[in-house]
Motif scaffolding. Structure first.
Motif, PDB file in Angstrom:
ATOM      1  N   PRO A   1       1.656 -18.075  -0.741  1.00 27.13           N
ATOM      2  CA  PRO A   1       2.328 -18.968   0.210  1.00 27.13           C
ATOM      3  C   PRO A   1       3.002 -18.226   1.365  1.00 27.13           C
ATOM      4  N   LEU A   2       2.820 -18.749   2.573  1.00 23.69           N
ATOM      5  CA  LEU A   2       3.485 -18.184   3.744  1.00 23.69           C
ATOM      6  C   LEU A   2       4.993 -18.227   3.521  1.00 23.69           C
ATOM      7  N   GLY A   3       5.691 -17.235   4.045  1.00 16.44           N
ATOM      8  CA  GLY A   3       7.132 -17.135   3.850  1.00 16.44           C
ATOM      9  C   GLY A   3       7.526 -16.331   2.621  1.00 16.44           C
ATOM     10  N   THR A   4       6.561 -16.028   1.755  1.00 13.56           N
ATOM     11  CA  THR A   4       6.843 -15.216   0.567  1.00 13.56           C
ATOM     12  C   THR A   4       7.342 -13.845   1.006  1.00 13.56           C
ATOM     13  N   ARG A   5       8.372 -13.357   0.360  1.00 13.77           N
ATOM     14  CA  ARG A   5       8.896 -12.023   0.660  1.00 13.77           C
ATOM     15  C   ARG A   5       7.966 -10.984   0.039  1.00 13.77           C
ATOM     16  N   ALA A   6       7.709  -9.909   0.761  1.00 11.57           N
ATOM     17  CA  ALA A   6       6.823  -8.843   0.278  1.00 11.57           C
ATOM     18  C   ALA A   6       7.383  -8.243  -1.003  1.00 11.57           C
ATOM     19  N   PRO A   7       6.617  -8.267  -2.083  1.00 10.75           N
ATOM     20  CA  PRO A   7       7.082  -7.632  -3.310  1.00 10.75           C
ATOM     21  C   PRO A   7       7.226  -6.112  -3.123  1.00 10.75           C
ATOM     22  N   HIS A   8       8.285  -5.567  -3.662  1.00  8.87           N
ATOM     23  CA  HIS A   8       8.544  -4.127  -3.596  1.00  8.87           C
ATOM     24  C   HIS A   8       7.476  -3.376  -4.387  1.00  8.87           C
ATOM     25  N   PHE A   9       7.178  -2.174  -3.952  1.00  6.89           N
ATOM     26  CA  PHE A   9       6.320  -1.298  -4.739  1.00  6.89           C
ATOM     27  C   PHE A   9       6.758   0.145  -4.550  1.00  6.89           C
ATOM     28  N   GLU A  10       6.373   0.955  -5.490  1.00  7.27           N
ATOM     29  CA  GLU A  10       6.602   2.402  -5.471  1.00  7.27           C
ATOM     30  C   GLU A  10       5.376   3.010  -6.141  1.00  7.27           C
ATOM     31  N   LEU A  11       4.466   3.548  -5.308  1.00  7.85           N
ATOM     32  CA  LEU A  11       3.163   3.990  -5.808  1.00  7.85           C
ATOM     33  C   LEU A  11       2.792   5.357  -5.235  1.00  7.85           C
ATOM     34  N   PRO A  12       1.960   6.104  -5.960  1.00 13.90           N
ATOM     35  CA  PRO A  12       1.514   7.397  -5.440  1.00 13.90           C
ATOM     36  C   PRO A  12       0.479   7.230  -4.328  1.00 13.90           C
ATOM     37  N   ASP A  13       0.671   8.026  -3.276  1.00 15.31           N
ATOM     38  CA  ASP A  13      -0.293   8.079  -2.177  1.00 15.31           C
ATOM     39  C   ASP A  13      -1.323   9.147  -2.532  1.00 15.31           C
ATOM     40  N   THR A  14      -2.569   8.746  -2.624  1.00 10.10           N
ATOM     41  CA  THR A  14      -3.619   9.665  -3.054  1.00 10.10           C
ATOM     42  C   THR A  14      -3.919  10.734  -2.006  1.00 10.10           C
ATOM     43  N   VAL A  15      -3.521  10.513  -0.772  1.00 12.82           N
ATOM     44  CA  VAL A  15      -3.802  11.481   0.287  1.00 12.82           C
ATOM     45  C   VAL A  15      -2.703  12.544   0.370  1.00 12.82           C
ATOM     46  N   SER A  16      -1.464  12.123   0.471  1.00 14.01           N
ATOM     47  CA  SER A  16      -0.362  13.082   0.650  1.00 14.01           C
ATOM     48  C   SER A  16       0.173  13.624  -0.669  1.00 14.01           C
ATOM     49  N   GLY A  17      -0.094  12.914  -1.758  1.00 13.24           N
ATOM     50  CA  GLY A  17       0.446  13.328  -3.054  1.00 13.24           C
ATOM     51  C   GLY A  17       1.903  12.940  -3.243  1.00 13.24           C
ATOM     52  N   THR A  18       2.451  12.165  -2.302  1.00 12.61           N
ATOM     53  CA  THR A  18       3.846  11.723  -2.415  1.00 12.61           C
ATOM     54  C   THR A  18       3.884  10.279  -2.896  1.00 12.61           C
ATOM     55  N   VAL A  19       5.071   9.844  -3.301  1.00 12.94           N
ATOM     56  CA  VAL A  19       5.263   8.452  -3.702  1.00 12.94           C
ATOM     57  C   VAL A  19       5.722   7.666  -2.478  1.00 12.94           C
ATOM     58  N   LYS A  20       5.105   6.528  -2.249  1.00 17.20           N
ATOM     59  CA  LYS A  20       5.468   5.660  -1.125  1.00 17.20           C
ATOM     60  C   LYS A  20       6.038   4.356  -1.665  1.00 17.20           C
ATOM     61  N   THR A  21       6.979   3.822  -0.932  1.00 12.81           N
ATOM     62  CA  THR A  21       7.555   2.515  -1.253  1.00 12.81           C
ATOM     63  C   THR A  21       7.287   1.577  -0.087  1.00 12.81           C
ATOM     64  N   LEU A  22       7.526   0.304  -0.304  1.00 13.75           N
ATOM     65  CA  LEU A  22       7.401  -0.665   0.776  1.00 13.75           C
ATOM     66  C   LEU A  22       8.287  -0.249   1.947  1.00 13.75           C
ATOM     67  N   GLU A  23       9.480   0.218   1.669  1.00 13.61           N
ATOM     68  CA  GLU A  23      10.400   0.636   2.726  1.00 13.61           C
ATOM     69  C   GLU A  23       9.846   1.815   3.522  1.00 13.61           C
ATOM     70  N   ASN A  24       9.137   2.749   2.856  1.00 14.54           N
ATOM     71  CA  ASN A  24       8.558   3.918   3.546  1.00 14.54           C
ATOM     72  C   ASN A  24       7.468   3.532   4.527  1.00 14.54           C
ATOM     73  N   VAL A  25       6.714   2.489   4.209  1.00 18.09           N
ATOM     74  CA  VAL A  25       5.516   2.178   4.990  1.00 18.09           C
ATOM     75  C   VAL A  25       5.700   1.016   5.959  1.00 18.09           C
ATOM     76  N   ARG A  26       6.803   0.321   5.859  1.00 18.89           N
ATOM     77  CA  ARG A  26       6.982  -0.852   6.717  1.00 18.89           C
ATOM     78  C   ARG A  26       7.104  -0.438   8.176  1.00 18.89           C
ATOM     79  N   GLY A  27       6.626  -1.330   9.040  1.00 13.32           N
ATOM     80  CA  GLY A  27       6.685  -1.074  10.469  1.00 13.32           C
ATOM     81  C   GLY A  27       7.879  -1.761  11.099  1.00 13.32           C
ATOM     82  N   GLU A  28       8.222  -1.319  12.293  1.00 13.58           N
ATOM     83  CA  GLU A  28       9.350  -1.885  13.026  1.00 13.58           C
ATOM     84  C   GLU A  28       9.126  -3.368  13.338  1.00 13.58           C
ATOM     85  N   LYS A  29       7.871  -3.748  13.626  1.00 11.11           N
ATOM     86  CA  LYS A  29       7.571  -5.130  14.018  1.00 11.11           C
ATOM     87  C   LYS A  29       6.865  -5.934  12.937  1.00 11.11           C
ATOM     88  N   GLY A  30       6.305  -5.251  11.948  1.00 12.25           N
ATOM     89  CA  GLY A  30       5.594  -5.941  10.881  1.00 12.25           C
ATOM     90  C   GLY A  30       4.858  -4.950  10.010  1.00 12.25           C
TER      91      GLY A  30
END
Length: 186
Positions: A10-39
């Motif tokens: 459903p539209l308006g749903t808040r993005a569920p949080h995640f904390e997952l390994p990035d297969t390229v950098s080898g670091t853990v990424k969260t929703l906060e790490n990857v979110r953009g300024e505008k979307g």
């Protein structure tokens, strides 16, 4: 080739949080790490799906173009790698480098993130606004393997352009179609 549609969260749903390994950098990424300024675009993809292979060049182009405009991009693979070894994390990294992804390609081993997003297929696209509320979900465009329609990314591009310019989103949002997520057997 299976043709599984999006579940259309459903539209308006808040993005569920995640904390997952990035297969390229080898670091853990969260929703906060990857979110953009505008979307933020969250997409569920995998290596082996012909629908994803069909759109990979467009994903790379859109990522590059829209990250510069303030849209965060992240790809997540949630497939069962026991039964689909071509989707294993080391091969995800190879695929991301070969395709020129400029965004993280995360591995959701537990499949909890796919379930939280109600993801159903690969590719499956979600666009969240700066408050992380869902404004678009569905297809990249009308192109599918073998249908002769060029891959343009038109539907997702229009949604991102409207988000950036502050215009209301179109109510006509079509589900993505692709291979079903390869769920682990319980």
């Amino acid at each position: 080739m299976a043709r599984t549609p999006s579940n259309m969260l459903p539209l308006g749903t808040r993005a569920p949080h995640f904390e997952l390994p990035d297969t390229v950098s080898g670091t853990v990424k969260t929703l906060e790490n990857v979110r953009g300024e505008k979307g933020t675009v969250v997409m569920f993809i995998c290596n082996h799906c012909p629908f994803v292979k069909h759109v990979n060049p467009a994903l790379s182009r859109l990522g590059k173009a829209y990250q510069e405009k303030g849209i965060g991009f992240v790809a997540i693979s949630s497939n069962d790698v026991i039964n689909y070894p071509e989707d294993a994390p080391h091969l995800m990294k190879e695929n991301a480098l070969a395709e020129g992804y400029t965004f993280p390609y995360l591995y959701d081993e537990s499949q909890e993130v796919a379930r939280a997003y109600n993801a159903a297929c690969t590719p499956d696209f979600y666009l969240f606004d700066r408050q992380l509320e869902l404004v678009y979900r569905g297809q990249l465009d009308d192109s599918r393997p073998g249908n002769g329609i060029p891959v343009t990314g038109a539907d997702l591009k229009q949604a991102m352009d409207r988000l950036i310019s502050g215009e209301p989103q179109s109510e006509a949002q079509k589900p993505s179609i692709g291979c079903n997520i390869k769920w682990k057997e319980s």
